[in-house]
Design a protein around this motif. Structure first.
Motif, PDB file in Angstrom:
ATOM      1  N   GLY A 211      51.469 -29.190  11.677  1.00 25.42           N
ATOM      2  CA  GLY A 211      51.991 -29.226  10.310  1.00 25.42           C
ATOM      3  C   GLY A 211      51.947 -30.613   9.712  1.00 25.42           C
ATOM      4  O   GLY A 211      51.577 -30.790   8.533  1.00 25.42           O
ATOM      5  N   THR A 212      52.300 -31.612  10.499  1.00 20.99           N
ATOM      6  CA  THR A 212      52.271 -32.992   9.997  1.00 20.99           C
ATOM      7  C   THR A 212      50.846 -33.427   9.688  1.00 20.99           C
ATOM      8  O   THR A 212      50.590 -34.092   8.675  1.00 20.99           O
ATOM      9  CB  THR A 212      52.906 -33.937  11.034  1.00 20.99           C
ATOM     10  N   LEU A 213      49.897 -33.060  10.544  1.00 21.58           N
ATOM     11  CA  LEU A 213      48.510 -33.472  10.346  1.00 21.58           C
ATOM     12  C   LEU A 213      47.924 -32.881   9.071  1.00 21.58           C
ATOM     13  O   LEU A 213      47.143 -33.545   8.375  1.00 21.58           O
ATOM     14  CB  LEU A 213      47.662 -33.074  11.549  1.00 21.58           C
ATOM     15  N   LEU A 214      48.285 -31.654   8.736  1.00 16.80           N
ATOM     16  CA  LEU A 214      47.770 -31.060   7.502  1.00 16.80           C
ATOM     17  C   LEU A 214      48.268 -31.827   6.280  1.00 16.80           C
ATOM     18  O   LEU A 214      47.523 -32.023   5.307  1.00 16.80           O
ATOM     19  CB  LEU A 214      48.174 -29.588   7.419  1.00 16.80           C
ATOM     20  N   LYS A 215      49.514 -32.277   6.323  1.00 19.58           N
ATOM     21  CA  LYS A 215      50.036 -33.084   5.213  1.00 19.58           C
ATOM     22  C   LYS A 215      49.318 -34.429   5.126  1.00 19.58           C
ATOM     23  O   LYS A 215      48.960 -34.897   4.041  1.00 19.58           O
ATOM     24  CB  LYS A 215      51.538 -33.312   5.394  1.00 19.58           C
ATOM     25  N   LEU A 216      49.094 -35.056   6.270  1.00 19.26           N
ATOM     26  CA  LEU A 216      48.409 -36.354   6.282  1.00 19.26           C
ATOM     27  C   LEU A 216      46.955 -36.218   5.837  1.00 19.26           C
ATOM     28  O   LEU A 216      46.420 -37.101   5.159  1.00 19.26           O
ATOM     29  CB  LEU A 216      48.470 -36.970   7.678  1.00 19.26           C
ATOM     30  N   ALA A 217      46.306 -35.113   6.214  1.00 24.85           N
ATOM     31  CA  ALA A 217      44.924 -34.891   5.792  1.00 24.85           C
ATOM     32  C   ALA A 217      44.826 -34.837   4.279  1.00 24.85           C
ATOM     33  O   ALA A 217      43.899 -35.385   3.670  1.00 24.85           O
ATOM     34  CB  ALA A 217      44.392 -33.602   6.412  1.00 24.85           C
ATOM     35  N   GLN A 218      45.814 -34.185   3.662  1.00 27.61           N
ATOM     36  CA  GLN A 218      45.833 -34.112   2.196  1.00 27.61           C
ATOM     37  C   GLN A 218      45.981 -35.506   1.595  1.00 27.61           C
ATOM     38  O   GLN A 218      45.311 -35.852   0.625  1.00 27.61           O
ATOM     39  CB  GLN A 218      46.976 -33.213   1.747  1.00 27.61           C
ATOM     40  N   GLU A 219      46.839 -36.331   2.205  1.00 28.03           N
ATOM     41  CA  GLU A 219      47.009 -37.704   1.729  1.00 28.03           C
ATOM     42  C   GLU A 219      45.730 -38.517   1.886  1.00 28.03           C
ATOM     43  O   GLU A 219      45.441 -39.408   1.076  1.00 28.03           O
ATOM     44  CB  GLU A 219      48.142 -38.392   2.500  1.00 28.03           C
ATOM     45  N   LEU A 220      44.958 -38.205   2.927  1.00 27.69           N
ATOM     46  CA  LEU A 220      43.712 -38.921   3.178  1.00 27.69           C
ATOM     47  C   LEU A 220      42.552 -38.376   2.349  1.00 27.69           C
ATOM     48  O   LEU A 220      41.419 -38.861   2.466  1.00 27.69           O
ATOM     49  CB  LEU A 220      43.368 -38.866   4.663  1.00 27.69           C
ATOM     50  N   ARG A 270      39.225 -40.151  13.877  1.00 26.23           N
ATOM     51  CA  ARG A 270      39.745 -41.470  14.232  1.00 26.23           C
ATOM     52  C   ARG A 270      40.761 -41.942  13.197  1.00 26.23           C
ATOM     53  O   ARG A 270      41.833 -42.446  13.534  1.00 26.23           O
ATOM     54  CB  ARG A 270      38.608 -42.488  14.347  1.00 26.23           C
ATOM     55  N   ARG A 271      40.421 -41.743  11.925  1.00 23.52           N
ATOM     56  CA  ARG A 271      41.313 -42.201  10.851  1.00 23.52           C
ATOM     57  C   ARG A 271      42.612 -41.405  10.848  1.00 23.52           C
ATOM     58  O   ARG A 271      43.708 -41.956  10.681  1.00 23.52           O
ATOM     59  CB  ARG A 271      40.589 -42.058   9.504  1.00 23.52           C
ATOM     60  N   LEU A 272      42.513 -40.089  11.062  1.00 24.74           N
ATOM     61  CA  LEU A 272      43.708 -39.238  11.064  1.00 24.74           C
ATOM     62  C   LEU A 272      44.614 -39.598  12.238  1.00 24.74           C
ATOM     63  O   LEU A 272      45.837 -39.662  12.089  1.00 24.74           O
ATOM     64  CB  LEU A 272      43.300 -37.768  11.137  1.00 24.74           C
ATOM     65  N   ARG A 273      44.031 -39.843  13.401  1.00 25.31           N
ATOM     66  CA  ARG A 273      44.831 -40.218  14.569  1.00 25.31           C
ATOM     67  C   ARG A 273      45.567 -41.531  14.313  1.00 25.31           C
ATOM     68  O   ARG A 273      46.763 -41.659  14.587  1.00 25.31           O
ATOM     69  CB  ARG A 273      43.930 -40.329  15.803  1.00 25.31           C
ATOM     70  N   GLU A 274      44.849 -42.511  13.759  1.00 29.30           N
ATOM     71  CA  GLU A 274      45.480 -43.807  13.467  1.00 29.30           C
ATOM     72  C   GLU A 274      46.599 -43.647  12.452  1.00 29.30           C
ATOM     73  O   GLU A 274      47.675 -44.242  12.600  1.00 29.30           O
ATOM     74  CB  GLU A 274      44.426 -44.790  12.952  1.00 29.30           C
ATOM     75  N   ARG A 275      46.358 -42.830  11.416  1.00 31.49           N
ATOM     76  CA  ARG A 275      47.386 -42.642  10.388  1.00 31.49           C
ATOM     77  C   ARG A 275      48.584 -41.890  10.942  1.00 31.49           C
ATOM     78  O   ARG A 275      49.732 -42.193  10.582  1.00 31.49           O
ATOM     79  CB  ARG A 275      46.792 -41.864   9.205  1.00 31.49           C
ATOM     80  N   TYR A 276      48.347 -40.922  11.817  1.00 26.53           N
ATOM     81  CA  TYR A 276      49.444 -40.162  12.399  1.00 26.53           C
ATOM     82  C   TYR A 276      50.327 -41.064  13.260  1.00 26.53           C
ATOM     83  O   TYR A 276      51.559 -41.020  13.148  1.00 26.53           O
ATOM     84  CB  TYR A 276      48.894 -39.006  13.230  1.00 26.53           C
ATOM     85  N   ILE A 277      49.728 -41.883  14.094  1.00 23.36           N
ATOM     86  CA  ILE A 277      50.513 -42.781  14.948  1.00 23.36           C
ATOM     87  C   ILE A 277      51.300 -43.774  14.091  1.00 23.36           C
ATOM     88  O   ILE A 277      52.476 -44.049  14.356  1.00 23.36           O
ATOM     89  CB  ILE A 277      49.589 -43.512  15.952  1.00 23.36           C
ATOM     90  N   ALA A 278      50.662 -44.282  13.042  1.00 21.22           N
ATOM     91  CA  ALA A 278      51.352 -45.206  12.137  1.00 21.22           C
ATOM     92  C   ALA A 278      52.529 -44.496  11.449  1.00 21.22           C
ATOM     93  O   ALA A 278      53.617 -45.063  11.304  1.00 21.22           O
ATOM     94  CB  ALA A 278      50.382 -45.762  11.105  1.00 21.22           C
ATOM     95  N   ALA A 279      52.300 -43.241  11.021  1.00 22.21           N
ATOM     96  CA  ALA A 279      53.370 -42.484  10.356  1.00 22.21           C
ATOM     97  C   ALA A 279      54.529 -42.231  11.279  1.00 22.21           C
ATOM     98  O   ALA A 279      55.699 -42.281  10.876  1.00 22.21           O
ATOM     99  CB  ALA A 279      52.797 -41.164   9.821  1.00 22.21           C
ATOM    100  N   LEU A 280      54.243 -41.950  12.556  1.00 22.54           N
ATOM    101  CA  LEU A 280      55.326 -41.743  13.525  1.00 22.54           C
ATOM    102  C   LEU A 280      56.174 -42.996  13.651  1.00 22.54           C
ATOM    103  O   LEU A 280      57.413 -42.926  13.663  1.00 22.54           O
ATOM    104  CB  LEU A 280      54.741 -41.380  14.894  1.00 22.54           C
ATOM    105  N   ARG A 281      55.519 -44.131  13.739  1.00 27.75           N
ATOM    106  CA  ARG A 281      56.261 -45.375  13.930  1.00 27.75           C
ATOM    107  C   ARG A 281      57.041 -45.747  12.662  1.00 27.75           C
ATOM    108  O   ARG A 281      58.133 -46.297  12.739  1.00 27.75           O
ATOM    109  CB  ARG A 281      55.301 -46.490  14.359  1.00 27.75           C
ATOM    110  N   GLU A 282      56.489 -45.402  11.497  1.00 26.15           N
ATOM    111  CA  GLU A 282      57.225 -45.637  10.250  1.00 26.15           C
ATOM    112  C   GLU A 282      58.464 -44.739  10.202  1.00 26.15           C
ATOM    113  O   GLU A 282      59.549 -45.180   9.806  1.00 26.15           O
ATOM    114  CB  GLU A 282      56.317 -45.322   9.050  1.00 26.15           C
TER     115      GLU A 282
END
Length: 285
Positions: A211-220, A270-282
């Protein structure tokens, strides 16, 4: 170092942590579970995991005497007691000890709750950076995969077959379509740059990471479509990846010996994985 495990109100060294041979989780897989990732000593997507736990309980009419805040406190105490910086916390809730092996559970049976930590690296792992090779195999699991049940024999068999064939994991196929991975949700990126994943239903787990990845994909800026897709579509995709609480995002670089794209993790994955890890830490900051 011995881990500290929590069982029904007791903190115990792992060597002393035991449940009854008559526990229904042991005899019938009459139990559910959740795995919550821990990064930098903090829980990842805890509320989502607890919401799914409640759904699983409701689906099986399984009582959970501990509310979300009590379970959060137990998770945090486990992190502290075991000095867990990165890894996961496993929670298993069973219908309890029925006193003997009997299909019908006696009234008043008290549930069994077990929690323990697993220390392991989940961020900087080779599978997330270099990708994995997968095979396809028949999906022989029961029909309610949306319930996070401990009945995982079919998944274990699929992973064992992947190992036998020299691969890393398995993608499960039912009626000509990929349902999910043996322990993950599956995504493809089509040649026309659309992200595709199977829609939610009884036939797949409702992944918290998904679910989180689908939201991030839309942002990307990538359009996503929820529909079934075939193994052929996956093998012909530009990119393929899997997701779960502890794999986060792992690129799939080959399926059944066929390279995906150029055989290396794709740029979007690669970009989605990096953004997901960054989002978790944020989120955890």
């Amino acid at each position: 170092m011995s881990r500290t495990v929590w069982i029904n109100g007791s903190w115990l060294p792992e060597q002393e942590a035991k449940v009854s041979v008559f526990d229904r989780g042991f005899l019938f897989a009459d139990a559910i579970y959740e795995v919550t990732a821990v990064i930098d000593g903090k829980l990842v997507d805890f509320d989502g995991h607890m919401a799914r736990l409640r759904r699983s309980c409701a689906s099986l009419s399984l009582a959970c005497p501990w509310d979300g805040e009590a379970l959060r406190a137990l998770h945090q105490e486990l992190i502290q007691r075991n000095q867990l910086d990165e890894g996961a916390i496993y929670l298993q809730l069973t219908r309890g000890d029925s006193g003997d092996r009997t299909f019908l559970c006696p009234e008043g049976t008290e549930p069994t709750l077990v929690l323990f930590t697993q220390a392991r690296e989940i961020v900087n792992v080779p599978q997330g950076i270099q990708g994995i090779r997968a095979i396809t195999c028949p999906d022989i699991r029961w029909g309610r995969r949306d319930i996070k049940s401990v009945g995982l024999l079919a998944a274990c068999m699929a992973k064992q077959e992947a190992r036998r064939q020299g691969a890393d994991d398995a993608l499960l196929v039912e009626q000509g379509f990929i349902t999910e991975g043996a322990s993950s949700n599956v995504f493809i990126v089509t040649p026309d740059n659309r992200l595709v994943t199977r829609p939610l239903g009884n036939d797949i787990l409702h992944g918290i990471t998904r679910g989180t990845l689908l939201k991030l994909a839309q942002e990307l800026g990538i359009e996503h479509v929820e529909r079934p897709f075939t193994p052929t579509e996956a093998r012909e995709a530009s990119e393929v990846f899997i997701s779960s609480a502890t794999s986060l995002v792992w690129p799939v670089v080959a399926i059944d010996g066929v390279a995906i794209g150029d055989g290396a993790p794709g740029p979007f994955t690669r970009r989605l994985r990096e953004r997901y890890i960054a989002a978790l830490r944020e989120q955890m900051a």
